[in-house]
Design a protein around this motif. Sequence first.
Motif, PDB file in Angstrom:
ATOM      1  N   GLU A   1      19.923  -4.327  -0.288  1.00  0.00           N
ATOM      2  CA  GLU A   1      19.674  -3.001  -0.875  1.00  0.00           C
ATOM      3  C   GLU A   1      18.415  -2.342  -0.327  1.00  0.00           C
ATOM      4  O   GLU A   1      18.051  -1.248  -0.751  1.00  0.00           O
ATOM      5  CB  GLU A   1      19.545  -3.107  -2.408  1.00  0.00           C
ATOM      6  CG  GLU A   1      20.721  -3.739  -3.103  1.00  0.00           C
ATOM      7  CD  GLU A   1      20.654  -5.272  -3.105  1.00  0.00           C
ATOM      8  OE1 GLU A   1      21.700  -5.882  -3.378  1.00  0.00           O
ATOM      9  OE2 GLU A   1      19.598  -5.852  -2.835  1.00  0.00           O
ATOM     10  N   GLY A   2      17.710  -3.025   0.584  1.00  0.00           N
ATOM     11  CA  GLY A   2      16.508  -2.447   1.182  1.00  0.00           C
ATOM     12  C   GLY A   2      15.212  -2.772   0.467  1.00  0.00           C
ATOM     13  O   GLY A   2      14.169  -2.192   0.772  1.00  0.00           O
ATOM     14  N   PHE A   3      15.239  -3.701  -0.479  1.00  0.00           N
ATOM     15  CA  PHE A   3      14.014  -4.144  -1.151  1.00  0.00           C
ATOM     16  C   PHE A   3      13.331  -5.172  -0.251  1.00  0.00           C
ATOM     17  O   PHE A   3      13.973  -6.123   0.209  1.00  0.00           O
ATOM     18  CB  PHE A   3      14.339  -4.791  -2.495  1.00  0.00           C
ATOM     19  CG  PHE A   3      14.747  -3.823  -3.565  1.00  0.00           C
ATOM     20  CD1 PHE A   3      13.943  -3.626  -4.676  1.00  0.00           C
ATOM     21  CD2 PHE A   3      15.948  -3.120  -3.490  1.00  0.00           C
ATOM     22  CE1 PHE A   3      14.320  -2.745  -5.684  1.00  0.00           C
ATOM     23  CE2 PHE A   3      16.335  -2.242  -4.479  1.00  0.00           C
ATOM     24  CZ  PHE A   3      15.514  -2.043  -5.584  1.00  0.00           C
ATOM     25  N   GLN A   4      12.056  -4.981  -0.001  1.00  0.00           N
ATOM     26  CA  GLN A   4      11.304  -5.930   0.810  1.00  0.00           C
ATOM     27  C   GLN A   4      10.641  -6.949  -0.118  1.00  0.00           C
ATOM     28  O   GLN A   4      10.023  -6.567  -1.114  1.00  0.00           O
ATOM     29  CB  GLN A   4      10.259  -5.206   1.641  1.00  0.00           C
ATOM     30  CG  GLN A   4      10.902  -4.254   2.643  1.00  0.00           C
ATOM     31  CD  GLN A   4       9.886  -3.528   3.473  1.00  0.00           C
ATOM     32  OE1 GLN A   4       9.032  -4.142   4.088  1.00  0.00           O
ATOM     33  NE2 GLN A   4       9.983  -2.208   3.475  1.00  0.00           N
ATOM     34  N   ILE A   5      10.767  -8.220   0.214  1.00  0.00           N
ATOM     35  CA  ILE A   5      10.205  -9.280  -0.607  1.00  0.00           C
ATOM     36  C   ILE A   5       9.392 -10.198   0.287  1.00  0.00           C
ATOM     37  O   ILE A   5       9.747 -10.411   1.450  1.00  0.00           O
ATOM     38  CB  ILE A   5      11.303 -10.045  -1.383  1.00  0.00           C
ATOM     39  CG1 ILE A   5      10.693 -11.013  -2.400  1.00  0.00           C
ATOM     40  CG2 ILE A   5      12.285 -10.719  -0.435  1.00  0.00           C
ATOM     41  CD1 ILE A   5      11.696 -11.562  -3.421  1.00  0.00           C
ATOM     42  N   ARG A   6       8.288 -10.689  -0.258  1.00  0.00           N
ATOM     43  CA  ARG A   6       7.464 -11.595   0.528  1.00  0.00           C
ATOM     44  C   ARG A   6       6.823 -12.635  -0.375  1.00  0.00           C
ATOM     45  O   ARG A   6       6.672 -12.438  -1.583  1.00  0.00           O
ATOM     46  CB  ARG A   6       6.385 -10.849   1.287  1.00  0.00           C
ATOM     47  CG  ARG A   6       5.243 -10.422   0.372  1.00  0.00           C
ATOM     48  CD  ARG A   6       3.994 -10.068   1.136  1.00  0.00           C
ATOM     49  NE  ARG A   6       2.878 -10.055   0.227  1.00  0.00           N
ATOM     50  CZ  ARG A   6       1.864  -9.226   0.311  1.00  0.00           C
ATOM     51  NH1 ARG A   6       1.816  -8.326   1.262  1.00  0.00           N
ATOM     52  NH2 ARG A   6       0.888  -9.298  -0.556  1.00  0.00           N
ATOM     53  N   VAL A   7       6.479 -13.740   0.248  1.00  0.00           N
ATOM     54  CA  VAL A   7       5.622 -14.738  -0.391  1.00  0.00           C
ATOM     55  C   VAL A   7       4.583 -15.098   0.646  1.00  0.00           C
ATOM     56  O   VAL A   7       4.898 -15.267   1.821  1.00  0.00           O
ATOM     57  CB  VAL A   7       6.401 -15.983  -0.874  1.00  0.00           C
ATOM     58  CG1 VAL A   7       7.156 -16.670   0.246  1.00  0.00           C
ATOM     59  CG2 VAL A   7       5.451 -16.976  -1.561  1.00  0.00           C
ATOM     60  N   LEU A   8       3.346 -15.150   0.215  1.00  0.00           N
ATOM     61  CA  LEU A   8       2.299 -15.607   1.115  1.00  0.00           C
ATOM     62  C   LEU A   8       1.398 -16.563   0.372  1.00  0.00           C
ATOM     63  O   LEU A   8       1.239 -16.484  -0.837  1.00  0.00           O
ATOM     64  CB  LEU A   8       1.521 -14.442   1.734  1.00  0.00           C
ATOM     65  CG  LEU A   8       0.783 -13.458   0.848  1.00  0.00           C
ATOM     66  CD1 LEU A   8      -0.606 -13.964   0.523  1.00  0.00           C
ATOM     67  CD2 LEU A   8       0.675 -12.144   1.569  1.00  0.00           C
ATOM     68  N   ILE A   9       0.867 -17.496   1.124  1.00  0.00           N
ATOM     69  CA  ILE A   9      -0.054 -18.468   0.572  1.00  0.00           C
ATOM     70  C   ILE A   9      -1.456 -17.974   0.904  1.00  0.00           C
ATOM     71  O   ILE A   9      -1.779 -17.735   2.068  1.00  0.00           O
ATOM     72  CB  ILE A   9       0.177 -19.876   1.170  1.00  0.00           C
ATOM     73  CG1 ILE A   9       1.630 -20.312   1.015  1.00  0.00           C
ATOM     74  CG2 ILE A   9      -0.800 -20.872   0.555  1.00  0.00           C
ATOM     75  CD1 ILE A   9       2.114 -20.509  -0.390  1.00  0.00           C
TER      76      ILE A   9
END
Length: 167
Positions: free
Chosen positions: A93-101
């Motif tokens: 759907e075009g949602f940007q998701i991220r995880v960063l340490i």
Amino acid sequence: MTDMNMQEAAEHADAMMDATFKAIVPGVQWAHDTTTTHRCDVVRRRAVTTIVSEQRRGSFLGVVQRHWEKSGYTIKSVRPDREMPALYAVSPEGFQIRVLIGYKGQAFFQVDTPCVEPSDVTEPASEPNGPAYPLGKIPAPNVHSDFWSATTAVPAASVPAPASPEV
């Protein structure tokens, strides 16, 4: 996604993070972080308060990546940095998701919504599975997990294999 307003987009972002946290086994404690609204988009954030040791960060990110791929997300970038790795993806759907340490191994999740119909946005409805810290007061990771905080590498038999389709 233009038939969605900012509140609906924020709720979708929350559901993406809820599903991601549900996929992390054993579970980790997390708290809501700041929500940012712009002209037509919303940014939702969460911070993990469980200690994820340097030896377990790769496994942690692997669990998240496999969940995102299984959910139809496209992995856009991986930062394989030893101390501060990160994973970036985009949903269909075009949602940007991220995880960063980040600092002291703290995992930070963020979802950026696409531009949608402007509207008011309420705070997230989902309850954190740990203390609800005042915004800006989330501590560095301080919750011990026998699994995620261990200072040994994950034994191969301990990492759940991705589910295979039934034949």
